[in-house]
Design an enzyme around this catalytic site. Sequence first.
Site, PDB file in Angstrom:
ATOM      1  N   TYR A  16       0.858  -1.190   0.000  1.00 59.95           N
ATOM      2  CA  TYR A  16       0.000   0.000   0.000  1.00 59.95           C
ATOM      3  C   TYR A  16       0.886   1.229   0.000  1.00 59.95           C
ATOM      4  O   TYR A  16       1.869   1.276   0.752  1.00 59.95           O
ATOM      5  CB  TYR A  16      -0.892  -0.006   1.242  1.00 59.95           C
ATOM      6  N   ASP A  19       9.400   2.659  -0.705  1.00 60.38           N
ATOM      7  CA  ASP A  19       8.393   3.398   0.060  1.00 60.38           C
ATOM      8  C   ASP A  19       8.651   3.104   1.544  1.00 60.38           C
ATOM      9  O   ASP A  19       8.242   2.054   2.052  1.00 60.38           O
ATOM     10  CB  ASP A  19       6.985   2.964  -0.357  1.00 60.38           C
ATOM     11  N   LYS A  43       4.874   9.533   8.360  1.00 60.18           N
ATOM     12  CA  LYS A  43       4.730   9.019   9.737  1.00 60.18           C
ATOM     13  C   LYS A  43       5.790   9.576  10.686  1.00 60.18           C
ATOM     14  O   LYS A  43       5.749  10.743  11.057  1.00 60.18           O
ATOM     15  CB  LYS A  43       4.714   7.486   9.710  1.00 60.18           C
TER      16      LYS A  43
HETATM   17  P1  KE4 Z   1      -0.498   8.582   4.423  1.00 63.49           P
HETATM   18  O1  KE4 Z   1      -1.027   9.287   3.188  1.00 63.49           O
HETATM   19  O2  KE4 Z   1      -1.579   7.792   5.144  1.00 63.49           O
HETATM   20  O3  KE4 Z   1       0.292   9.510   5.345  1.00 63.49           O
HETATM   21  O4  KE4 Z   1       0.611   7.516   3.928  1.00 63.49           O
HETATM   22  C1  KE4 Z   1       0.233   6.547   2.970  1.00 63.49           C
HETATM   23  C2  KE4 Z   1       1.180   5.373   3.068  1.00 63.49           C
HETATM   24  C3  KE4 Z   1       2.181   5.237   2.128  1.00 63.49           C
HETATM   25  N1  KE4 Z   1       3.061   4.215   2.175  1.00 63.49           N
HETATM   26  C4  KE4 Z   1       3.003   3.296   3.176  1.00 63.49           C
HETATM   27  C5  KE4 Z   1       4.007   2.184   3.194  1.00 63.49           C
HETATM   28  C6  KE4 Z   1       2.003   3.395   4.183  1.00 63.49           C
HETATM   29  O5  KE4 Z   1       1.957   2.466   5.170  1.00 63.49           O
HETATM   30  C7  KE4 Z   1       1.076   4.446   4.137  1.00 63.49           C
HETATM   31  C8  KE4 Z   1      -0.034   4.586   5.156  1.00 63.49           C
HETATM   32  N2  KE4 Z   1      -0.197   3.479   6.051  1.00 63.49           N
HETATM   33  C9  KE4 Z   1      -1.536   3.287   6.599  1.00 63.49           C
HETATM   34  C10 KE4 Z   1      -1.494   2.108   7.589  1.00 63.49           C
HETATM   35  N3  KE4 Z   1      -1.130   0.885   6.996  1.00 63.49           N
HETATM   36  C11 KE4 Z   1      -2.046   4.523   7.250  1.00 63.49           C
HETATM   37  C12 KE4 Z   1      -3.292   4.349   8.077  1.00 63.49           C
HETATM   38  C13 KE4 Z   1      -4.484   4.953   7.417  1.00 63.49           C
HETATM   39  O6  KE4 Z   1      -4.602   4.864   6.178  1.00 63.49           O
HETATM   40  O7  KE4 Z   1      -5.301   5.503   8.159  1.00 63.49           O
END
Ligand code: KE4
Length: 446
Positions: A152, A247, A275
Amino acid sequence: MTHAFSRASARPRSHAAFARACQLIPGGVNSPARAFGAVGGEPIFFASAQGQWLTDIDGHTYLDYIGSWGPMILGHRHPRVVAAIEAALARGTSYGAPTEAESHLAELIISAVPCVEKVRMVSSGTEATMSAVRLARGFTGRVKIVKFAGNYHGHVDSLLVSAGSAAATLGVPDSPGVTPGTSQDTIVLEYNDPEALETLFRSRGIEIAAVLLEPVVGNMGLVVPTPEFLAALRRLTAKSGALLVFDEVMTGFRLSYGGAQQILGVTPDLTTLGKIVGGGLPLGAYGGRRDVMDHVLPAGKVFQAGTLSGNPLAVAAGTATLEELRDRPPYAQLERHGAVLEEGFRRAAQAAGLPVWIARRGSMLTMFFQPGSRQKPAAAGFPVTGWQTASKSDTRRYAEFFWGMIDRGFYFPCSQYEALFFSSMHTDADIAATLAAAEEVLSGME
Ligand code: KE4
């Protein structure tokens, strides 16, 4: 099996808050990952957090194993981070103009992350990956992006194809609204399949702008790369002129101060961050080779912009977090606690006769519940190496485990397809209490 806490009566204020939110916000939440869709029941509404603890609006306290999905590696409201935000707040909240603090944070990132020679700050991990994909296409003049099932990368249209995290959890890995025109330039392979990568590059290498992956996957549950897979990724992209993009939104500053690339010994061409780099405030970043990054506007012609990019409060929180991680690295303690948790979960599941596969790197861990009848000691679970095996998990059993732990005050990820995180504030006693609760829950599961 109904659980004390899983019944809405256990948390009447959360129940009422959720009913109200559902009238105002789609699904009552501002991100599906926190919707509890995969585990049933209703999401818990929180009032406050401190250190390793969360407190919900009904006054229940939980030991936090999500840490805001990764950012809170130092625990909630770390004094150094709070002080930095307060100091920045006293000067202003947003200027829409450059500040020296952004250059200082850039210097920290560049000195920490092996591949980063220049970096651009944005406001989320999604913005970071979206921008990195556009940059890779702009730099190479090529179109195709390779990603991996169960990975993801945020809600970028072109990457919402066989996506993990909430997309996998809620069964929309290929979201409605993503057009064939968008997804046609995204090629999806199985993680940890070097042969598939070889075959693709042999026939279409010159079309590929970038290969994008989670270098240690958190978003299908935790999956680690094989050395053969990593070697093929680096060799094939270098040979074909495609960019290798890690990523590290989740793994950056989590698995080590230099992220996954430092412990794996593979240097990509670009890295995306989020994060932890924002210390719990909205901040993402993408960076890498200087010759690539100098294609980003206004140095180059690849467009990317953002009103709140490099926001002073977020930069202050991220800077304080990275400086604390640099000055007092918690990674040895996180590794020690992770090893105790991993061994304790494995022993408890075996004693309970439940087949599981446990994967861990540092303070990221997933216990995959797998189909199979109970036999004591449990038969060993099958290895989870990618989405084809992760998706065979027994998500009903995971949900039962989740609610059993919630009942006992442990806030685990509300999906089998997420990794748990813990912080430098978690103590030996917290880890021991977690294992005692897990033993109780696992032994009582159907
Ligand atoms: P954000 O746009 O949510 O800050 O980051 C997206 C993203 C990109 N790449 C990786 C590897 C990620 O894990 C994420 C976001 N992770 C999720 C949890 N698995 C965020 C939680 C959510 O979507 O509320």
